[in-house]
Design an enzyme around this catalytic site. Structure first.
Site, PDB file in Angstrom:
ATOM      1  N   SER A 139      60.961  42.506  73.507  1.00 14.49           N
ATOM      2  CA  SER A 139      61.621  42.759  74.790  1.00 14.49           C
ATOM      3  C   SER A 139      62.407  41.555  75.283  1.00 14.49           C
ATOM      4  O   SER A 139      62.011  40.404  75.060  1.00 14.49           O
ATOM      5  CB  SER A 139      60.528  43.108  75.802  1.00 14.49           C
ATOM      6  OG  SER A 139      60.981  42.962  77.114  1.00 14.49           O
TER       7      SER A 139
ATOM      8  N   TYR B 126      53.337  41.373  80.977  1.00 11.10           N
ATOM      9  CA  TYR B 126      53.991  42.210  79.952  1.00 11.10           C
ATOM     10  C   TYR B 126      54.762  41.320  78.976  1.00 11.10           C
ATOM     11  O   TYR B 126      54.614  41.417  77.763  1.00 11.10           O
ATOM     12  CB  TYR B 126      54.931  43.216  80.627  1.00 11.10           C
ATOM     13  CG  TYR B 126      55.863  43.921  79.662  1.00 11.10           C
ATOM     14  CD1 TYR B 126      55.358  44.786  78.686  1.00 11.10           C
ATOM     15  CD2 TYR B 126      57.241  43.708  79.713  1.00 11.10           C
ATOM     16  CE1 TYR B 126      56.211  45.423  77.793  1.00 11.10           C
ATOM     17  CE2 TYR B 126      58.101  44.348  78.825  1.00 11.10           C
ATOM     18  CZ  TYR B 126      57.580  45.206  77.869  1.00 11.10           C
ATOM     19  OH  TYR B 126      58.426  45.825  76.981  1.00 11.10           O
TER      20      TYR B 126
HETATM   21  N1  NAD Z   1      62.753  51.058  77.290  1.00 10.86           N
HETATM   22  C1  NAD Z   1      63.131  49.788  77.397  1.00 10.86           C
HETATM   23  O1  NAD Z   1      64.073  49.447  78.120  1.00 10.86           O
HETATM   24  C2  NAD Z   1      62.421  48.716  76.600  1.00 10.86           C
HETATM   25  C3  NAD Z   1      62.880  47.388  76.733  1.00 10.86           C
HETATM   26  C4  NAD Z   1      62.263  46.401  75.997  1.00 10.86           C
HETATM   27  C5  NAD Z   1      61.223  46.700  75.158  1.00 10.86           C
HETATM   28  N2  NAD Z   1      60.773  47.976  75.061  1.00 10.86           N
HETATM   29  C6  NAD Z   1      59.672  48.242  74.132  1.00 10.86           C
HETATM   30  O2  NAD Z   1      60.049  49.343  73.332  1.00 10.86           O
HETATM   31  C7  NAD Z   1      58.914  50.097  72.955  1.00 10.86           C
HETATM   32  C8  NAD Z   1      59.114  51.547  73.338  1.00 10.86           C
HETATM   33  O3  NAD Z   1      59.287  51.613  74.745  1.00 10.86           O
HETATM   34  P1  NAD Z   1      59.653  52.964  75.501  1.00 10.86           P
HETATM   35  O4  NAD Z   1      60.621  52.639  76.551  1.00 10.86           O
HETATM   36  O5  NAD Z   1      59.946  54.033  74.515  1.00 10.86           O
HETATM   37  O6  NAD Z   1      58.247  53.250  76.226  1.00 10.86           O
HETATM   38  P2  NAD Z   1      57.357  54.559  76.271  1.00 10.86           P
HETATM   39  O7  NAD Z   1      56.230  54.244  77.201  1.00 10.86           O
HETATM   40  O8  NAD Z   1      58.178  55.751  76.546  1.00 10.86           O
HETATM   41  O9  NAD Z   1      56.808  54.654  74.777  1.00 10.86           O
HETATM   42  C9  NAD Z   1      55.655  54.004  74.324  1.00 10.86           C
HETATM   43  C10 NAD Z   1      54.743  55.059  73.706  1.00 10.86           C
HETATM   44  O10 NAD Z   1      53.611  54.386  73.187  1.00 10.86           O
HETATM   45  C11 NAD Z   1      52.457  55.133  73.471  1.00 10.86           C
HETATM   46  N3  NAD Z   1      51.320  54.215  73.526  1.00 10.86           N
HETATM   47  C12 NAD Z   1      51.089  53.231  74.435  1.00 10.86           C
HETATM   48  N4  NAD Z   1      49.932  52.607  74.151  1.00 10.86           N
HETATM   49  C13 NAD Z   1      49.439  53.198  73.032  1.00 10.86           C
HETATM   50  C14 NAD Z   1      48.271  53.004  72.258  1.00 10.86           C
HETATM   51  N5  NAD Z   1      47.363  52.083  72.582  1.00 10.86           N
HETATM   52  N6  NAD Z   1      48.082  53.800  71.181  1.00 10.86           N
HETATM   53  C15 NAD Z   1      48.987  54.757  70.833  1.00 10.86           C
HETATM   54  N7  NAD Z   1      50.109  54.993  71.550  1.00 10.86           N
HETATM   55  C16 NAD Z   1      50.319  54.224  72.628  1.00 10.86           C
HETATM   56  C17 NAD Z   1      52.742  55.794  74.811  1.00 10.86           C
HETATM   57  O11 NAD Z   1      51.969  56.976  75.002  1.00 10.86           O
HETATM   58  C18 NAD Z   1      54.235  56.076  74.719  1.00 10.86           C
HETATM   59  O12 NAD Z   1      54.485  57.404  74.267  1.00 10.86           O
HETATM   60  C19 NAD Z   1      57.732  49.421  73.629  1.00 10.86           C
HETATM   61  O13 NAD Z   1      57.154  48.525  72.706  1.00 10.86           O
HETATM   62  C20 NAD Z   1      58.356  48.633  74.765  1.00 10.86           C
HETATM   63  O14 NAD Z   1      57.577  47.516  75.123  1.00 10.86           O
HETATM   64  C21 NAD Z   1      61.349  48.991  75.769  1.00 10.86           C
END
Ligand code: NAD
Length: 321
Positions: free
Chosen positions: A131, A156
């Site tokens: 991130s 985070y």
């Molecule tokens: N969306 C953004 O802008 C953004 C920015 C930077 C980083 N990220 C990273 O990208 C990745 C995806 O993010 P996103 O926006 O799709 O979030 P999201 O919350 O929609 O997706 C994450 C998924 O992981 C699952 N999850 C969480 N903990 C879990 C566990 N212990 N076991 C199994 N499943 C689990 C959740 O149920 C969810 O469906 C994450 O690692 C997040 O930190 C996202």
């Protein structure tokens, strides 16, 4: 053309994971999804991604907590996993102040379980989500991968940086090829309800006011979901031995520009309450993406004024407005 692989997508019911899973399926790979469908936000949206977005993508789904080593081991024993696309995490800067142990569990223990299984079952490579938050309040912009990342301003961010460090140790000790991708504010259809583009659109269409944090003076590098997916797929294919790469649009846009895009696409003017920044938030994000260009041949294409209308159109359709 890539030889079809069996690819484990963690967090495949999530926003980014579900889009990637779909793309990997379209490319002919066998997609195995693990996700615990937790209720950080409405799990029916996660289920709908599996049922609708992934309706035409053959995939195998396991409702599993990635930190549950025994059950994850069963997944690895049941399938010969070639590659791992690790998207599961507890996301969100603000919730980290309320539920820090969830971040430790999913982001740190969950990632460590995966690294261990990747080593034991000898996968070809791992691409994992990091991130922009690891940069904290940066001294200068745009941020480069070599900039300081040891002063996180949210838990985070601290856990995301910790996953990069754990990954490096596994790369070094076991020769595991790993790419950590630092995403910058990802938005688009099937997006996350806790993110501003989603809640602002909801408020606009319901005629409700919004809180604009940082008195409207924040700016973000907004990255469209299709561009992120392209970057992830390229990283899976290129398989650098070790890399940390920024994936952003490469532009800092004022938050107010995003709000104007939402207003135009929704055809509504929002009532705005200007409020102070929330603890853990940064003033600005802006990625230097020259490394991802060079290593992956990746070029983001979608601007806010093209991407936000696509999101608003999806929102209207999904929620019947
Ligand atoms: N969306 C953004 O802008 C953004 C920015 C930077 C980083 N990220 C990273 O990208 C990745 C995806 O993010 P996103 O926006 O799709 O979030 P999201 O919350 O929609 O997706 C994450 C998924 O992981 C699952 N999850 C969480 N903990 C879990 C566990 N212990 N076991 C199994 N499943 C689990 C959740 O149920 C969810 O469906 C994450 O690692 C997040 O930190 C996202």
């Amino acid at each position: 053309m890539e030889k079809p692989r069996t690819i484990l997508v963690t967090g495949g019911a999530g926003f980014i994971g579900s889009h990637v899973a779909r793309r990997l399926g379209e490319l002919g790979h066998t997609v195995i999804i693990v996700d615990n469908l937790n209720d950080y936000y409405d799990p029916t949206l996660k289920q709908a991604r599996l049922d609708t977005l992934l309706a035409d993508t053959p995939h195998i789904f396991y409702q599993v907590d990635i930190a549950d080593e025994a059950t994850m081991r069963n997944v690895f024993e049941s399938h010969k996993i070639d590659q791992i696309c690790h998207q599961a995490a507890q996301a969100g800067v603000r919730y980290a102040a309320q539920a820090p142990l969830v971040y430790e569990h999913s982001n740190m223990r969950g990632t460590l379980v995966l690294l261990e299984l990747a080593r034991e079952f000898v996968v070809e490579n791992i691409v994992m989500a990091s991130s922009s938050s690891v940069y904290g309040d940066a001294a200068h912009y745009p941020v480069k991968e070599t900039d300081i990342t040891d002063q996180p301003i949210s838990l985070y961010a601290a856990t995301k940086r910790a996953t990069e460090l754990m990954a490096h140790s596994y790369h070094h000790l076991y020769n595991l090829p790993i790419t950590c991708l630092r995403y910058f504010t990802v938005y688009g259809p099937w997006g996350r309800p806790d993110m501003a583009f989603f809640s602002f659109t909801k408020a606009a269409l319901e005629g409700k006011p919004i809180d604009v944090f940082g008195q409207g003076k924040l700016s973000r590098d907004f990255t469209y979901i299709d561009d992120i997916v392209e970057g992830i797929v390229r990283a899976l294919e290129v398989r650098p031995p070790w890399a940390i790469l920024n994936l952003g649009r490469g532009k800092a846009e004022p938050l107010m520009s995003m709000i104007e895009c939402v207003e135009r696409a929704a055809g509504k003017t929002l009532t705005k309450n200007f409020v102070d920044m929330q603890p853990g938030d940064v003033r600005e994000t802006w990625a230097d993406i020259s490394q991802a260009r060079k290593l992956l041949g990746w070029e983001p294409k979608v601007n806010l004024d093209e991407g936000i209308p696509k999101f608003v159109e999806w929102y209207r359709e999904c929620y019947g407005i």
